[in-house]
Design an enzyme around this catalytic site. Structure first.
Site, PDB file in Angstrom:
ATOM      1  N   LYS A  11      38.397  49.988  31.910  1.00 20.75           N
ATOM      2  CA  LYS A  11      39.060  51.477  33.042  1.00 20.75           C
ATOM      3  C   LYS A  11      40.340  51.736  32.741  1.00 20.75           C
ATOM      4  O   LYS A  11      40.007  52.833  32.742  1.00 20.75           O
ATOM      5  CB  LYS A  11      38.724  49.903  34.518  1.00 20.75           C
ATOM      6  CG  LYS A  11      37.564  49.979  34.776  1.00 20.75           C
ATOM      7  CD  LYS A  11      37.572  48.996  36.544  1.00 20.75           C
ATOM      8  CE  LYS A  11      35.649  49.130  36.589  1.00 20.75           C
ATOM      9  NZ  LYS A  11      34.977  48.210  38.010  1.00 20.75           N
ATOM     10  N   GLN A  61      39.300  44.763  42.021  1.00 18.25           N
ATOM     11  CA  GLN A  61      38.459  44.595  40.824  1.00 18.25           C
ATOM     12  C   GLN A  61      37.710  43.182  41.902  1.00 18.25           C
ATOM     13  O   GLN A  61      38.032  42.322  42.172  1.00 18.25           O
ATOM     14  CB  GLN A  61      38.997  44.401  39.667  1.00 18.25           C
ATOM     15  CG  GLN A  61      37.813  43.250  38.615  1.00 18.25           C
ATOM     16  CD  GLN A  61      36.784  44.392  38.487  1.00 18.25           C
ATOM     17  OE1 GLN A  61      37.247  45.890  37.530  1.00 18.25           O
ATOM     18  NE2 GLN A  61      35.163  44.438  38.576  1.00 18.25           N
ATOM     19  N   ASP A  73      36.862  53.822  44.860  1.00 18.83           N
ATOM     20  CA  ASP A  73      35.529  53.570  44.412  1.00 18.83           C
ATOM     21  C   ASP A  73      34.305  54.146  45.320  1.00 18.83           C
ATOM     22  O   ASP A  73      33.228  53.443  45.366  1.00 18.83           O
ATOM     23  CB  ASP A  73      36.449  51.652  44.103  1.00 18.83           C
ATOM     24  CG  ASP A  73      35.798  50.861  43.091  1.00 18.83           C
ATOM     25  OD1 ASP A  73      35.138  51.040  42.459  1.00 18.83           O
ATOM     26  OD2 ASP A  73      35.610  50.039  43.052  1.00 18.83           O
TER      27      ASP A  73
END
Ligand code: NDP
Length: 284
Positions: free
Chosen positions: A53, A97, A120
């Site tokens: 990422k 994460q 997200d």
């Protein structure tokens, strides 16, 4: 004859070129898109994901911050870090994460992220907004799957879509996006009776269970679009999806490979969400 490959790497390259161009425009206006990624512990898969990422951010000209903490970090300390990033104007997207260590309540952490920085799309406010059809951010994996359908100009309206897997981050938001695009949607889970009866009826089949190769060619309708979200590591170290690619490819009309299908698209849509957050921060 095998179906056509829905190549997530190829499509990602195209979309990331567009993102890089738009990032240069907002940067010239004084707002460089910025993404903060927080990871706890040393789970090897998580480490690979966060590295990918951050690298993807660099490639499109974003500013990125990777914060690594030990698995013992306390929940309050993590929440304090998120509060600081929420207030930081150079950061437009914050990503924690998953999975988090067991002593931390994931929902509390995800809900501490400002919804305007929740790139997200996991915050309960964004999940609710998605449900009623106007999310701030679409969750990256389902958003990427929709982009893949768009890339082949698939007529989603009126199609039969079946999703195997009903998680909050993939299956459920996928169902919402397909429904809003006009598909007739069925969501299956581990209790579904006669799964093949449903999957064989699907014009669009999306599989996200985490069960390696559980969908075989004989469970797929001829010519269907098969989108395999699963990422599983086999004992020999190779990656495979939740679909048995070797039998499914002869039945499907279109099929995503694993790796190189949905995975790169997920990161691409994370970049897109971060870019859009930065674009909103540009003063008119
Ligand atoms: P979860 O474990 O959160 O959810 C799995 C879902 O699959 C559940 O709804 C479960 O049903 C259902 N399920 C499990 N077994 C079966 C079965 N035999 N038949 C029907 N349904 C079943 O997984 P995630 O959604 O987080 O992830 C799914 C997969 O996608 C994983 O391999 C993950 O690594 C991958 N993934 C890939 C991403 C990418 O970028 N490509 C991003 C996110 C995830 P129930 O609700 O009844 O328990």
């Amino acid at each position: 004859m095998p179906g056509q490959l829905l190549d997530g790497n190829l499509l990602s390259r195209k979309i990331r070129a567009e993102i890089a161009a738009r990032a240069a425009i907002v940067t010239a206006k004084g707002v460089r898109p910025g993404l903060a990624v927080i990871v706890l512990g040393d789970n090897p898969a998580s480490q690979v994901y966060v590295r990918n990422k951050v690298k993807a951010c660099e490639d499109v000209g974003f500013h990125s911050v990777l914060e690594r903490y030990s698995a013992e970090l306390g929940e309050e300390e993590l929440l304090a870090r998120i509060a600081t990033l929420n207030a930081d104007p150079s950061i437009h997207g914050i990503l924690v994460q998953l999975p988090l260590p067991a002593h931390i309540a994931s929902e509390r952490v995800l809900e501490a992220i400002a919804p305007q920085k929740d790139v997200d799309g996991f915050h309960i406010a964004n999940a609710g907004a998605l449900m009623v059809g106007h999310p701030e951010f679409k969750p990256c994996t389902p958003y990427g799957c929709m982009k893949m359908l768009e890339s082949i100009e698939y007529p989603v309206r009126g199609a039969r879509a079946v999703i195997v897997g009903a998680s909050n981050i993939v299956g459920k938001p996928m169902a919402m996006l397909l429904l809003q695009a006009g598909a007739t949607v069925t969501i299956c889970n581990s209790k579904t009776r006669d799964l093949a009866h449903h999957t064989k009826d699907a014009d669009i089949l999306v599989v996200a269970t985490g069960k390696p190769k559980m969908i075989s060619g004989d469970m797929i309708k001829n010519g269907a679009v098969v989108i395999d979200v699963g990422i599983n590591r086999l004992p020999d170290g190779k990656l495979c999806g939740d679909v048995d690619f070797d039998t499914a490819k002869y039945i499907a009309g279109w099929i995503t490979p694993v790796p190189g299908g949905v995975g790169p698209m997920t990161i691409t849509m994370l970049l897109m969400n971060t870019l859009e957050a930065a674009e909103k921060a540009v003063k008119p």
